[in-house]
Scaffold this motif. Structure first.
Motif, PDB file in Angstrom:
ATOM      1  N   ILE A 128      -4.344  14.607  -2.971  1.00 33.33           N
ATOM      2  CA  ILE A 128      -3.999  15.154  -4.289  1.00 33.33           C
ATOM      3  C   ILE A 128      -2.546  15.617  -4.305  1.00 33.33           C
ATOM      4  N   ARG A 129      -2.111  16.256  -3.233  1.00 32.23           N
ATOM      5  CA  ARG A 129      -0.723  16.733  -3.175  1.00 32.23           C
ATOM      6  C   ARG A 129       0.273  15.570  -3.081  1.00 32.23           C
ATOM      7  N   MET A 130      -0.075  14.538  -2.314  1.00 31.58           N
ATOM      8  CA  MET A 130       0.842  13.403  -2.178  1.00 31.58           C
ATOM      9  C   MET A 130       0.941  12.594  -3.464  1.00 31.58           C
ATOM     10  N   GLU A 131      -0.105  12.578  -4.260  1.00 31.90           N
ATOM     11  CA  GLU A 131      -0.105  11.834  -5.525  1.00 31.90           C
ATOM     12  C   GLU A 131       0.380  12.689  -6.698  1.00 31.90           C
ATOM     13  N   TYR A 132       0.678  13.946  -6.442  1.00 26.92           N
ATOM     14  CA  TYR A 132       1.101  14.881  -7.487  1.00 26.92           C
ATOM     15  C   TYR A 132       0.089  14.955  -8.620  1.00 26.92           C
ATOM     16  N   LYS A 133      -1.177  14.960  -8.254  1.00 22.22           N
ATOM     17  CA  LYS A 133      -2.253  15.042  -9.245  1.00 22.22           C
ATOM     18  C   LYS A 133      -2.603  16.508  -9.465  1.00 22.22           C
ATOM     19  N   GLU A 134      -3.206  16.764 -10.618  1.00 22.97           N
ATOM     20  CA  GLU A 134      -3.677  18.113 -10.881  1.00 22.97           C
ATOM     21  C   GLU A 134      -4.919  18.369 -10.055  1.00 22.97           C
ATOM     22  N   PRO A 135      -5.151  19.621  -9.672  1.00 19.89           N
ATOM     23  CA  PRO A 135      -6.384  19.929  -8.938  1.00 19.89           C
ATOM     24  C   PRO A 135      -7.617  19.600  -9.780  1.00 19.89           C
ATOM     25  N   ILE A 136      -8.726  19.395  -9.112  1.00 17.26           N
ATOM     26  CA  ILE A 136      -9.968  19.067  -9.801  1.00 17.26           C
ATOM     27  C   ILE A 136     -10.442  20.293 -10.568  1.00 17.26           C
ATOM     28  N   HIS A 137     -10.685  20.102 -11.855  1.00 14.43           N
ATOM     29  CA  HIS A 137     -11.198  21.191 -12.681  1.00 14.43           C
ATOM     30  C   HIS A 137     -12.723  21.160 -12.629  1.00 14.43           C
ATOM     31  N   MET A 196       0.851  -1.169   0.000  1.00 17.48           N
ATOM     32  CA  MET A 196       0.000   0.000   0.000  1.00 17.48           C
ATOM     33  C   MET A 196       0.899   1.235   0.000  1.00 17.48           C
ATOM     34  N   LYS A 197       0.560   2.164  -0.856  1.00 17.68           N
ATOM     35  CA  LYS A 197       1.337   3.395  -0.935  1.00 17.68           C
ATOM     36  C   LYS A 197       1.059   4.262   0.284  1.00 17.68           C
ATOM     37  N   LYS A 198       2.044   5.065   0.627  1.00 20.21           N
ATOM     38  CA  LYS A 198       1.919   5.951   1.783  1.00 20.21           C
ATOM     39  C   LYS A 198       0.738   6.903   1.614  1.00 20.21           C
ATOM     40  N   SER A 199       0.548   7.423   0.418  1.00 26.75           N
ATOM     41  CA  SER A 199      -0.553   8.365   0.182  1.00 26.75           C
ATOM     42  C   SER A 199      -1.911   7.695   0.357  1.00 26.75           C
ATOM     43  N   SER A 200      -2.024   6.440  -0.061  1.00 23.05           N
ATOM     44  CA  SER A 200      -3.280   5.711   0.105  1.00 23.05           C
ATOM     45  C   SER A 200      -3.570   5.439   1.573  1.00 23.05           C
ATOM     46  N   VAL A 231      -2.481   7.213   4.199  1.00 22.02           N
ATOM     47  CA  VAL A 231      -2.828   8.479   4.843  1.00 22.02           C
ATOM     48  C   VAL A 231      -4.253   8.875   4.486  1.00 22.02           C
ATOM     49  N   ALA A 232      -4.621   8.730   3.220  1.00 21.59           N
ATOM     50  CA  ALA A 232      -5.979   9.065   2.795  1.00 21.59           C
ATOM     51  C   ALA A 232      -7.001   8.154   3.465  1.00 21.59           C
ATOM     52  N   MET A 233      -6.664   6.875   3.620  1.00 26.46           N
ATOM     53  CA  MET A 233      -7.586   5.938   4.261  1.00 26.46           C
ATOM     54  C   MET A 233      -7.814   6.307   5.726  1.00 26.46           C
ATOM     55  N   VAL A 234      -6.738   6.615   6.439  1.00 22.95           N
ATOM     56  CA  VAL A 234      -6.866   6.955   7.859  1.00 22.95           C
ATOM     57  C   VAL A 234      -7.616   8.269   8.037  1.00 22.95           C
ATOM     58  N   LEU A 235      -7.204   9.300   7.318  1.00 26.84           N
ATOM     59  CA  LEU A 235      -7.882  10.597   7.437  1.00 26.84           C
ATOM     60  C   LEU A 235      -9.336  10.504   6.988  1.00 26.84           C
ATOM     61  N   GLY A 236      -9.590   9.765   5.919  1.00 24.04           N
ATOM     62  CA  GLY A 236     -10.961   9.614   5.435  1.00 24.04           C
ATOM     63  C   GLY A 236     -11.840   8.893   6.437  1.00 24.04           C
ATOM     64  N   THR A 237     -11.291   7.849   7.072  1.00 23.76           N
ATOM     65  CA  THR A 237     -12.058   7.116   8.075  1.00 23.76           C
ATOM     66  C   THR A 237     -12.384   7.997   9.274  1.00 23.76           C
TER      67      THR A 237
END
Length: 123
Positions: free
Chosen positions: A56-65, A1-5, A7-13
């Protein structure tokens, strides 16, 4: 499991649990905790937004348009979830089973419409 996933899982829960507890506090009259429930719910929503931004920042994704399709998708999702919830209230709270099942099924169909709306229909 990636670190970003993770962190997102814990914060989301944590955010969903805070939101759920807040809504229970606000909507169950026996608890007499309306104002603290609203605060808990808002903290849960804020933490959910922070979770999205952090992921989004940890995955280096573009912001949601924000486009017309994005707005339509959100509106359809809200209407579907709202209809499903109202149907459940009709069935479980107000004792109108047939009307609740019909409204709930309409909500489920609207939510199912999200799949072709988001993914599209291909051959």
């Amino acid at each position: 499991m990636k670190k970003s996933s993770f962190v997102a899982m814990v914060l989301g829960t944590v955010s969903v649990v805070l939101f759920a507890i807040g809504m229970c506090m606000a909507l169950i009259p026996e608890w007499n905790a309306f104002q603290p429930g609203i605060i808990f719910g808002c903290v849960g929503l804020l933490l959910g937004l922070i979770t999205l931004i952090v992921w989004i920042r940890m995955e280096y994704k573009e912001p949601i348009h924000i486009t017309g399709k994005t707005i339509l998708t959100v509106i359809v999702g809200v209407i579907g979830a709202w209809a499903l919830g109202v149907g459940m209230c009709f069935s479980l709270v107000w004792g109108k089973m047939i009307m609740g099942v019909i409204i709930g099924l309409v909500g489920i169909v609207v939510l199912l419409c999200l799949i072709p709306l988001i993914k599209g229909i291909k051959n």
